[in-house]
Design a protein around this motif. Structure first.
Motif, PDB file in Angstrom:
ATOM      1  N   GLY A   1      40.085 131.658 190.906  1.00 54.15           N
ATOM      2  CA  GLY A   1      39.797 132.648 189.722  1.00 54.15           C
ATOM      3  C   GLY A   1      40.537 132.141 188.659  1.00 54.15           C
ATOM      4  O   GLY A   1      40.921 133.042 187.593  1.00 54.15           O
ATOM      5  N   ARG A   2      41.398 131.108 188.622  1.00 48.60           N
ATOM      6  CA  ARG A   2      42.133 130.587 187.567  1.00 48.60           C
ATOM      7  C   ARG A   2      41.321 130.103 186.415  1.00 48.60           C
ATOM      8  O   ARG A   2      40.262 129.554 186.528  1.00 48.60           O
ATOM      9  CB  ARG A   2      43.373 129.856 187.997  1.00 48.60           C
ATOM     10  CG  ARG A   2      44.441 130.321 189.023  1.00 48.60           C
ATOM     11  CD  ARG A   2      45.306 129.404 189.377  1.00 48.60           C
ATOM     12  NE  ARG A   2      44.743 128.447 190.299  1.00 48.60           N
ATOM     13  CZ  ARG A   2      45.186 127.064 190.474  1.00 48.60           C
ATOM     14  NH1 ARG A   2      46.626 126.630 190.097  1.00 48.60           N
ATOM     15  NH2 ARG A   2      44.814 126.008 191.143  1.00 48.60           N
ATOM     16  N   GLN A   3      42.011 130.177 185.357  1.00 49.67           N
ATOM     17  CA  GLN A   3      41.702 129.679 184.000  1.00 49.67           C
ATOM     18  C   GLN A   3      42.327 128.268 183.758  1.00 49.67           C
ATOM     19  O   GLN A   3      43.846 128.481 183.701  1.00 49.67           O
ATOM     20  CB  GLN A   3      41.508 130.655 182.933  1.00 49.67           C
ATOM     21  CG  GLN A   3      40.523 131.660 183.180  1.00 49.67           C
ATOM     22  CD  GLN A   3      40.237 132.473 182.117  1.00 49.67           C
ATOM     23  OE1 GLN A   3      41.154 132.771 181.312  1.00 49.67           O
ATOM     24  NE2 GLN A   3      38.988 133.332 182.121  1.00 49.67           N
ATOM     25  N   THR A   4      41.822 127.323 183.219  1.00 53.05           N
ATOM     26  CA  THR A   4      42.405 126.058 182.589  1.00 53.05           C
ATOM     27  C   THR A   4      41.914 125.823 181.362  1.00 53.05           C
ATOM     28  O   THR A   4      40.726 125.447 181.245  1.00 53.05           O
ATOM     29  CB  THR A   4      42.297 124.963 183.388  1.00 53.05           C
ATOM     30  OG1 THR A   4      42.827 125.440 184.850  1.00 53.05           O
ATOM     31  CG2 THR A   4      43.213 123.704 183.024  1.00 53.05           C
ATOM     32  N   ALA A   5      42.862 125.721 179.993  1.00 46.24           N
ATOM     33  CA  ALA A   5      42.196 125.179 179.105  1.00 46.24           C
ATOM     34  C   ALA A   5      41.985 123.661 178.938  1.00 46.24           C
ATOM     35  O   ALA A   5      43.147 122.915 179.108  1.00 46.24           O
ATOM     36  CB  ALA A   5      43.076 125.839 177.869  1.00 46.24           C
ATOM     37  N   ALA A   6      41.084 123.091 178.282  1.00 45.59           N
ATOM     38  CA  ALA A   6      40.903 121.926 178.205  1.00 45.59           C
ATOM     39  C   ALA A   6      42.266 121.157 177.185  1.00 45.59           C
ATOM     40  O   ALA A   6      42.502 120.231 177.418  1.00 45.59           O
ATOM     41  CB  ALA A   6      39.744 121.390 177.343  1.00 45.59           C
TER      42      ALA A   6
ATOM     43  N   VAL B   1      39.097 114.030 180.549  1.00 42.79           N
ATOM     44  CA  VAL B   1      39.313 115.734 180.340  1.00 42.79           C
ATOM     45  C   VAL B   1      37.999 116.476 180.357  1.00 42.79           C
ATOM     46  O   VAL B   1      38.060 117.278 181.058  1.00 42.79           O
ATOM     47  CB  VAL B   1      39.808 115.904 179.073  1.00 42.79           C
ATOM     48  CG1 VAL B   1      40.140 117.433 178.751  1.00 42.79           C
ATOM     49  CG2 VAL B   1      41.420 115.292 178.658  1.00 42.79           C
ATOM     50  N   GLN B   2      36.957 115.881 179.746  1.00 42.76           N
ATOM     51  CA  GLN B   2      35.651 116.409 179.794  1.00 42.76           C
ATOM     52  C   GLN B   2      35.137 116.415 181.285  1.00 42.76           C
ATOM     53  O   GLN B   2      34.499 117.421 181.633  1.00 42.76           O
ATOM     54  CB  GLN B   2      34.669 115.622 178.803  1.00 42.76           C
ATOM     55  CG  GLN B   2      33.298 116.298 178.793  1.00 42.76           C
ATOM     56  CD  GLN B   2      32.303 115.303 177.926  1.00 42.76           C
ATOM     57  OE1 GLN B   2      32.681 114.335 177.648  1.00 42.76           O
ATOM     58  NE2 GLN B   2      31.070 116.019 177.484  1.00 42.76           N
ATOM     59  N   ALA B   3      35.426 115.304 182.079  1.00 40.29           N
ATOM     60  CA  ALA B   3      34.647 115.460 183.279  1.00 40.29           C
ATOM     61  C   ALA B   3      35.664 116.400 184.307  1.00 40.29           C
ATOM     62  O   ALA B   3      35.194 117.093 185.172  1.00 40.29           O
ATOM     63  CB  ALA B   3      35.042 113.951 184.010  1.00 40.29           C
ATOM     64  N   LEU B   4      36.888 116.438 184.035  1.00 44.71           N
ATOM     65  CA  LEU B   4      37.930 117.278 184.749  1.00 44.71           C
ATOM     66  C   LEU B   4      37.320 118.882 184.426  1.00 44.71           C
ATOM     67  O   LEU B   4      37.469 119.793 185.072  1.00 44.71           O
ATOM     68  CB  LEU B   4      39.327 117.105 184.528  1.00 44.71           C
ATOM     69  CG  LEU B   4      40.309 118.169 185.040  1.00 44.71           C
ATOM     70  CD1 LEU B   4      39.831 118.104 186.599  1.00 44.71           C
ATOM     71  CD2 LEU B   4      41.753 117.810 184.730  1.00 44.71           C
TER      72      LEU B   4
ATOM     73  N   LYS C   1      43.850 111.864 189.120  1.00 44.84           N
ATOM     74  CA  LYS C   1      44.282 112.295 190.674  1.00 44.84           C
ATOM     75  C   LYS C   1      43.542 113.679 191.184  1.00 44.84           C
ATOM     76  O   LYS C   1      43.097 113.756 191.823  1.00 44.84           O
ATOM     77  CB  LYS C   1      45.608 112.559 190.803  1.00 44.84           C
ATOM     78  CG  LYS C   1      46.284 113.037 192.073  1.00 44.84           C
ATOM     79  CD  LYS C   1      48.006 113.102 191.821  1.00 44.84           C
ATOM     80  CE  LYS C   1      48.372 113.666 193.313  1.00 44.84           C
ATOM     81  NZ  LYS C   1      49.708 113.946 193.222  1.00 44.84           N
ATOM     82  N   ARG C   2      43.592 114.242 190.017  1.00 44.46           N
ATOM     83  CA  ARG C   2      42.637 115.882 189.981  1.00 44.46           C
ATOM     84  C   ARG C   2      41.216 115.605 190.179  1.00 44.46           C
ATOM     85  O   ARG C   2      40.747 116.299 191.057  1.00 44.46           O
ATOM     86  CB  ARG C   2      42.912 116.575 188.543  1.00 44.46           C
ATOM     87  CG  ARG C   2      44.539 116.989 188.523  1.00 44.46           C
ATOM     88  CD  ARG C   2      44.760 118.260 187.646  1.00 44.46           C
ATOM     89  NE  ARG C   2      46.296 118.790 187.495  1.00 44.46           N
ATOM     90  CZ  ARG C   2      46.405 119.778 186.626  1.00 44.46           C
ATOM     91  NH1 ARG C   2      45.561 120.617 186.128  1.00 44.46           N
ATOM     92  NH2 ARG C   2      47.622 119.947 186.702  1.00 44.46           N
ATOM     93  N   LEU C   3      40.789 114.511 189.350  1.00 45.08           N
ATOM     94  CA  LEU C   3      39.315 114.292 189.669  1.00 45.08           C
ATOM     95  C   LEU C   3      39.011 113.867 190.911  1.00 45.08           C
ATOM     96  O   LEU C   3      37.936 114.406 191.557  1.00 45.08           O
ATOM     97  CB  LEU C   3      38.806 113.400 188.430  1.00 45.08           C
ATOM     98  CG  LEU C   3      38.671 114.062 187.300  1.00 45.08           C
ATOM     99  CD1 LEU C   3      38.309 112.787 185.976  1.00 45.08           C
ATOM    100  CD2 LEU C   3      37.460 114.841 187.026  1.00 45.08           C
TER     101      LEU C   3
END
Length: 240
Positions: free
Chosen positions: A22-27, A59-62, A40-42
């Motif tokens: 349920g966390r939010q991440t801003a681009a 960034v868009q892919a993540l 690494k995250r991808l």
């Protein structure tokens, strides 16, 4: 009109929700990360084919991966889109047709070809390995001229050497108990070639894998000219 938040930015922009947790991440926050961290995250989401993407595309892919929670672990192409569509493969369609017609459905077993490690890590991994761009396959390209690269992929190493006319070799006199010594390459016109002994690719790669080595190298200098720079590195020994 978009309602503004306390930071003065529009509340409609670039905010995505991870389904897990349920966390939010801003681009805009993701854009502050280093390219290596984004990749690494991808990879943690199972997204592949990202080495050629530029930072905005990463960034868009993540953002998409976090929005979907990595569902399906789809690979992305150069534009960050899924490399394959949602249509079933021909064998799957054929099996479905046979099932509907009442015929026997045959199961085809496939054996996956083992994938060699793209890089190796250990207690003595050098800073140059950690700061180099990881090259996982021959489809990957350097982010920019002069970029330090690292790989343990046989095809990548062989292509790099052959493009320069270099032959697999060892330094004469470094052999021990009949085993291959220090690994290197014999470049055309290299004035110290008399100190080298050419070996086969099988011998070179067998020794390379037994010693768990990485190859740190460059494709181009910063001015765009081809680069012959390379060195082998062991993550297990400081004296590699």
């Amino acid at each position: 009109m978009a309602q503004r938040n306390s930071s003065g930015r529009g509340g409609t922009a670039t905010t995505t929700r991870r389904r897990a947790g349920g966390r939010q991440t801003a681009a805009s926050d993701l854009a502050q990360l280093r390219v290596d961290e984004i990749r690494k995250r991808l990879r943690a989401y199972g997204v592949s084919g990202i080495s050629r993407l530029r930072k905005p595309e990463l960034v868009q892919a993540l953002v998409k991966a976090e929005r979907s929670g990595g569902a399906g672990k789809r690979s992305t192409g150069p534009s960050g889109r899924a490399a394959t569509g949602g249509r079933r493969s021909a064998p799957a369609r054929a099996a479905s047709t046979r099932a509907k017609q009442g015929g026997p459905e045959r199961t085809t077993r496939t054996t996956a070809t083992p994938t060699r490690a793209a890089t190796r890590t250990g207690r003595a991994s050098s800073r140059s390995v950690r700061s180099s761009q990881l090259i996982e396959s021959t489809a990957d390209r350097p982010e920019r001229p002069g970029r330090s690269l690292v790989t343990a992929n046989h095809e990548v190493i062989q292509r790099w050497a052959r493009a320069r006319g270099a032959k697999p070799a060892t330094i004469a006199g470094t052999e021990r108990d009949g085993r291959v010594g220090v690994l290197t390459f014999d470049f055309p016109g290299y004035r110290e070639s008399r100190r080298l002994r050419q070996i086969t690719w099988n011998e070179w790669f067998r020794t390379f894998d037994e010693r768990r080595l990485n190859l740190i190298y460059q494709e181009q200098l910063r001015d765009g000219r081809p680069s012959n720079f390379f060195r082998t590195e062991s993550p297990d020994r400081e004296d590699a």
